[in-house]
Design an enzyme around this catalytic site. Structure first.
Site, mmCIF file in Angstrom:
data_model
loop_
_atom_site.group_PDB
_atom_site.id
_atom_site.type_symbol
_atom_site.label_atom_id
_atom_site.label_comp_id
_atom_site.label_asym_id
_atom_site.label_seq_id
_atom_site.Cartn_x
_atom_site.Cartn_y
_atom_site.Cartn_z
ATOM 1 N N GLY A 192 0.624 -1.158 0.159
ATOM 2 C CA GLY A 192 -0.091 -0.188 0.046
ATOM 3 C C GLY A 192 0.779 1.054 0.299
ATOM 4 O O GLY A 192 0.286 2.367 0.500
ATOM 5 N N ASN A 247 2.397 3.220 -2.431
ATOM 6 C CA ASN A 247 0.884 3.555 -3.477
ATOM 7 C C ASN A 247 0.683 4.412 -2.685
ATOM 8 O O ASN A 247 -0.195 5.424 -3.239
ATOM 9 C CB ASN A 247 0.949 3.133 -4.868
ATOM 10 C CG ASN A 247 2.359 3.005 -5.447
ATOM 11 O OD1 ASN A 247 2.604 3.650 -6.166
ATOM 12 N ND2 ASN A 247 3.157 1.861 -5.567
ATOM 13 N N LEU A 249 -4.534 -7.286 -8.106
ATOM 14 C CA LEU A 249 -3.626 -8.941 -8.488
ATOM 15 C C LEU A 249 -5.610 -9.015 -9.810
ATOM 16 O O LEU A 249 -5.414 -9.831 -10.626
ATOM 17 C CB LEU A 249 -2.665 -9.080 -8.010
ATOM 18 C CG LEU A 249 -1.724 -8.875 -7.675
ATOM 19 C CD1 LEU A 249 -1.453 -9.831 -7.051
ATOM 20 C CD2 LEU A 249 -0.933 -7.767 -9.034
ATOM 21 N N LEU A 252 -7.720 -9.431 -11.843
ATOM 22 C CA LEU A 252 -8.553 -9.167 -13.462
ATOM 23 C C LEU A 252 -10.029 -8.155 -12.964
ATOM 24 O O LEU A 252 -10.472 -8.795 -12.653
ATOM 25 C CB LEU A 252 -8.284 -10.275 -14.623
ATOM 26 C CG LEU A 252 -8.416 -10.396 -15.589
ATOM 27 C CD1 LEU A 252 -6.982 -9.639 -15.957
ATOM 28 C CD2 LEU A 252 -8.359 -11.753 -16.480
ATOM 29 N N ASN A 260 -4.485 1.899 -13.720
ATOM 30 C CA ASN A 260 -3.547 0.966 -12.688
ATOM 31 C C ASN A 260 -1.932 1.132 -13.753
ATOM 32 O O ASN A 260 -1.787 2.175 -14.133
ATOM 33 C CB ASN A 260 -3.390 -0.835 -14.432
ATOM 34 C CG ASN A 260 -2.519 -1.186 -13.156
ATOM 35 O OD1 ASN A 260 -2.522 -1.369 -11.889
ATOM 36 N ND2 ASN A 260 -2.017 -2.407 -14.005
ATOM 37 N N HIS A 317 2.109 -0.336 -13.278
ATOM 38 C CA HIS A 317 2.478 -1.329 -13.058
ATOM 39 C C HIS A 317 4.064 -0.936 -13.265
ATOM 40 O O HIS A 317 4.516 -0.231 -14.308
ATOM 41 C CB HIS A 317 2.523 -2.250 -14.690
ATOM 42 C CG HIS A 317 2.872 -2.868 -15.013
ATOM 43 N ND1 HIS A 317 2.294 -4.071 -14.717
ATOM 44 C CD2 HIS A 317 4.068 -3.290 -15.524
ATOM 45 C CE1 HIS A 317 3.233 -5.405 -14.707
ATOM 46 N NE2 HIS A 317 4.479 -4.848 -15.416
ATOM 47 N N ASP A 348 -2.851 -5.712 -17.982
ATOM 48 C CA ASP A 348 -1.576 -4.901 -18.297
ATOM 49 C C ASP A 348 -1.785 -4.530 -19.929
ATOM 50 O O ASP A 348 -1.034 -4.638 -20.866
ATOM 51 C CB ASP A 348 -0.150 -5.810 -17.895
ATOM 52 C CG ASP A 348 -0.158 -6.180 -16.210
ATOM 53 O OD1 ASP A 348 -0.321 -4.980 -15.103
ATOM 54 O OD2 ASP A 348 1.124 -6.895 -16.229
HETATM 55 C C1 GRF Z 1 3.612 -1.518 -7.373
HETATM 56 O O1 GRF Z 1 4.964 -1.602 -7.769
HETATM 57 C C2 GRF Z 1 2.706 -1.420 -8.298
HETATM 58 O O2 GRF Z 1 3.682 -0.926 -9.768
HETATM 59 C C3 GRF Z 1 2.380 -2.417 -8.665
HETATM 60 O O3 GRF Z 1 2.246 -2.945 -6.882
HETATM 61 C C4 GRF Z 1 3.002 -2.336 -6.984
HETATM 62 C C5 GRF Z 1 2.166 -1.892 -4.992
HETATM 63 O O4 GRF Z 1 2.862 -1.687 -4.400
HETATM 64 N N1 GRF Z 1 1.066 -2.487 -9.514
HETATM 65 P P1 GRF Z 1 2.699 -1.091 -2.767
HETATM 66 O O5 GRF Z 1 1.406 -2.218 -2.259
HETATM 67 O O6 GRF Z 1 2.076 0.522 -4.011
HETATM 68 O O7 GRF Z 1 3.740 -0.529 -2.340
#
Ligand code: GRF
Length: 186
Positions: free
Chosen positions: A13, A15, A85, A87, A102, A104, A145
């Site tokens: 979490g 992000n 994760l 879909l 999203n 990636h 993706d």
């Molecule tokens: C990130 O690397 C993002 O690009 C991917 O999942 C990861 C999430 O990391 N989709 P966090 O849970 O936000 O630390």
């Protein structure tokens, strides 16, 4: 009126937390809620600490459209996937056309697809001795993706990089750019 954002996440979490901080008191948008399918995930505690509403759901609630209904009830405008994760079912993608975003941790279309998440991505990048990696921010559709790319940011891959050192460099890009790209879309 501020636009209403919901975050879907099932990992650490970082992000999600970064987005919550960035959009706190933002004139154009607010984070309304966090949706997660993992009650034990770090993102749940982060949402709780930030005072953001958390919705936990299981696969059948997700697939039956119950979660979509909740998004409608909350009048969500944008769905942000930050380490989610599963879909997205067609129904969701159609209800939120070009409104599900999203992130990636690689330069799509390379190193994407089912199973390409977290350290698996960096492992593959290092195995192929790539010189460059980065992040992709893209619209979500019902294929892993695969949606149109909105923005990509690059970083070098060094010859002595480990999964940890590369993921740290990628993480910095995510922290810097994900909120800004969303902000530009609003
Ligand atoms: C990130 O690397 C993002 O690009 C991917 O999942 C990861 C999430 O990391 N989709 P966090 O849970 O936000 O630390």
């Amino acid at each position: 009126m501020r636009q209403r954002l919901a975050i879907f996440a099932s990992g650490t979490g970082t992000n999600a937390e970064n987005l919550i901080q960035y959009f706190d008191q933002h004139p154009k948008a607010e984070i309304i809620s966090v949706y997660s399918n993992k009650g034990q995930a770090g993102v749940c505690e982060k949402a709780h600490n930030a005072g953001i509403l958390l919705h936990l759901f299981n696969r059948s609630e997700f697939l039956s459209g119950e979660v979509l209904q909740k998004l409608r009830e909350e009048k969500i405008d944008w769905v942000i996937l930050a380490g989610f994760l599963w879909l997205m079912p067609k129904e969701y993608v159609e209800a939120f056309k070009r409104k599900i975003i999203n992130i990636h941790p690689a330069l799509l279309p390379a190193y994407g697809g089912k199973g390409m998440y977290g350290k698996h991505v960096h492992e593959a990048v290092l195995r192929n001795a790539e010189n460059i990696s980065g992040i992709s921010i893209h619209y979500c559709n019902s294929v892993y993706d695969d949606g149109d790319i909105i923005a990509q940011y690059r970083c070098p891959v060094l010859s002595d990089d480990t999964i940890e050192s590369l993921s740290e460099r990628i993480h910095k890009l995510e922290m810097e750019w994900f909120p800004k790209v969303i902000e530009q879309l609003l």
